[in-house]
Structures are given as C-alpha cells and as structure tokens.
Scaffold this motif. Structure first.
Motif, short mmCIF file in Angstrom:
data_model
loop_
_atom_site.label_atom_id
_atom_site.label_comp_id
_atom_site.label_asym_id
_atom_site.label_seq_id
_atom_site.Cartn_x
_atom_site.Cartn_y
_atom_site.Cartn_z
N LYS A 32 -6.99 -2.69 -6.61
CA LYS A 32 -6.08 -3.76 -7.25
C LYS A 32 -4.95 -4.31 -6.44
O LYS A 32 -4.54 -5.16 -6.44
CB LYS A 32 -5.54 -2.78 -8.65
N ASP A 33 -4.44 -3.57 -5.42
CA ASP A 33 -3.28 -3.94 -4.73
C ASP A 33 -3.74 -5.16 -3.69
O ASP A 33 -3.20 -6.12 -3.41
CB ASP A 33 -2.68 -2.79 -3.77
N ILE A 34 -5.12 -4.88 -3.35
CA ILE A 34 -5.42 -5.98 -2.22
C ILE A 34 -5.78 -7.19 -3.16
O ILE A 34 -5.52 -8.16 -2.61
CB ILE A 34 -6.78 -5.43 -1.59
N GLU A 35 -6.28 -6.93 -4.30
CA GLU A 35 -6.49 -8.36 -5.11
C GLU A 35 -5.30 -8.75 -5.46
O GLU A 35 -5.20 -10.14 -5.29
CB GLU A 35 -7.28 -7.82 -6.39
N LEU A 86 -3.78 -6.49 5.78
CA LEU A 86 -4.98 -6.47 5.01
C LEU A 86 -6.02 -5.92 5.89
O LEU A 86 -6.95 -5.06 5.53
CB LEU A 86 -5.47 -7.72 4.31
N ALA A 87 -6.05 -6.30 7.05
CA ALA A 87 -7.25 -5.88 8.17
C ALA A 87 -7.01 -4.23 8.45
O ALA A 87 -8.45 -3.77 8.79
CB ALA A 87 -6.96 -6.74 9.42
N GLN A 88 -6.04 -3.74 7.88
CA GLN A 88 -5.99 -2.20 8.19
C GLN A 88 -6.53 -1.28 7.05
O GLN A 88 -6.85 -0.31 7.18
CB GLN A 88 -4.57 -1.96 8.50
N TYR A 102 -11.30 0.14 2.57
CA TYR A 102 -11.67 1.54 2.94
C TYR A 102 -11.20 2.35 1.93
O TYR A 102 -12.01 3.65 1.75
CB TYR A 102 -10.73 1.83 4.30
N ASP A 103 -10.15 2.21 1.33
CA ASP A 103 -9.80 3.21 0.25
C ASP A 103 -9.66 2.58 -1.22
O ASP A 103 -9.00 1.50 -1.53
CB ASP A 103 -8.21 3.56 0.36
N LYS A 104 -10.68 3.12 -2.03
CA LYS A 104 -10.91 2.14 -3.37
C LYS A 104 -9.57 2.52 -4.19
O LYS A 104 -9.60 1.33 -5.29
CB LYS A 104 -11.97 3.04 -4.22
N ALA A 105 -8.72 3.14 -4.01
CA ALA A 105 -7.35 2.96 -4.83
C ALA A 105 -6.72 1.79 -4.42
O ALA A 105 -5.62 1.67 -5.23
CB ALA A 105 -6.60 4.22 -4.67
N TYR A 138 0.85 -1.14 -0.14
CA TYR A 138 0.06 0.01 0.01
C TYR A 138 1.05 1.43 -0.13
O TYR A 138 1.57 1.54 0.84
CB TYR A 138 -0.86 -0.12 1.06
N TYR A 139 1.03 1.84 -1.20
CA TYR A 139 1.83 3.07 -1.19
C TYR A 139 3.19 2.74 -0.73
O TYR A 139 3.84 3.49 -0.32
CB TYR A 139 1.51 4.51 -0.45
N GLY A 140 3.71 1.62 -1.29
CA GLY A 140 5.31 1.06 -1.06
C GLY A 140 5.53 0.71 0.10
O GLY A 140 6.62 0.08 0.61
N SER A 141 4.48 0.58 1.10
CA SER A 141 5.01 -0.22 2.48
C SER A 141 3.86 -1.35 2.73
O SER A 141 2.59 -1.31 2.28
CB SER A 141 4.77 0.86 3.64
#
Length: 172
Positions: free
Chosen positions: A64-67, A39-41, A58-61, A32-35
C-alpha cells in the motif's frame, strides 16, 4: 562538473517518454515504517510491455505504501493498481500537448544543470583569482582558458543529452 552532467542525465531519465522505464522510479521515496526509503530498495521493477511496469515488493506489507508513493509522483498521470501481490503501473499514450509539456520540463532541468556548471566555474575562477600573487600571469591565463574549455565541454554534453531526450519525447 562530470557529476553534474551525470546528474542531469539521470534527471532526464526520470521524465516519461511514453514508455515504462524503471529509471522513472529512481527518485521515488516510499514511507516505509516512518522513514523515506528509495523504491528500488523495497521492490523489484520489471518491464514486461512498453507501457507497463510491474513493481514486486520484497515485503508485502509495504504494498500500500509503494502504491501511494507511485500515485503521488508528480508528472506521471499513470494508472496504478495492485492485486495484493504486485503494483501494476500503466502509462497512458502521450498526447502532443503532454509531450510538449515534458519537453519544457526537460529543458528546465537542462538549464538547472547549466546553472550548476556555471556556479562551479565561478567558484573555480574565484579560487584562481585568490592565487593571483602566488602564480604568474601566464599560468593564471592558461588556467582560466583551460577552465573555460572544460566548462564548454560539459555544457555541450548537457546540451547533447537534452537534445537526445527532446527527440525521444517528440518521437511518436
């Protein structure tokens, strides 16, 4: 030693038993933004059906990273898809071979926990041996017996958790 037993139970929870469980995703780290971020956060986890888990970021941006992080999970083999709002994870029905494979994985995790317990016992025994001249032989003997009893109790707790997880995995 109690922390080791708790960690083993958490580890057992990360192995799928054919049901979608938010505990499976406890150790998933999302870039998430390089760090790396747990997932729970980043998202809410819901379990509407037995084999389906819905991840609502929580953040739609971060969708893709979560997926990507979920797809890259080892030993998951789930169908992962997103509709632009949520990530839907559908776990397949476990085959007999896959169940046996998961049992092997869980046994390995159980053995790792037992090794950690034995390492704690060894360090404690070394500390007791260092006190040999400062305390009496009776005190030392009693402490060693107490250490063995505590170790045995914790190893039995790991075995019990392992037995429950194996039964859960082999349950059809």
């Amino acid at each position: 030693m109690s922390k080791t037993v708790d960690a083993a139970r958490e580890d057992f929870g990360t192995v799928s038993a054919g049901r979608a469980n938010p505990a499976l995703f406890q150790k998933v780290l999302v870039d998430y933004y390089g760090s790396p971020t747990p997932l729970a956060q980043l998202a809410g986890l819901q379990n509407p059906e037995a084999r389906v888990l819905i991840v609502t970021p929580y953040d739609k941006a971060a969708l893709k990273d979560i997926e990507r992080a979920i797809v890259n999970m080892p030993n998951l083999s789930a169908n992962v898809g997103n509709d632009g709002e949520i990530v839907r994870v559908t776990l397949p029905e476990l085959t007999e071979d896959r169940r046996k494979e998961f049992v092997k994985i869980v046994r390995g995790k159980g053995e790792d926990a037992k090794v950690a317990l034995r390492n704690i016992r060894r360090r404690s025994k070394d500390e007791l041996d260092a006190l040999k001249g400062e305390i009496g032989d009776d005190e030392l003997s009693r402490a060693e017996k107490e250490l063995e009893a505590i170790t045995r109790t914790h190893v039995d707790a790991v075995d019990e958790a392992l037995k429950r997880k194996e039964a859960e995995l082999l349950e059809v």
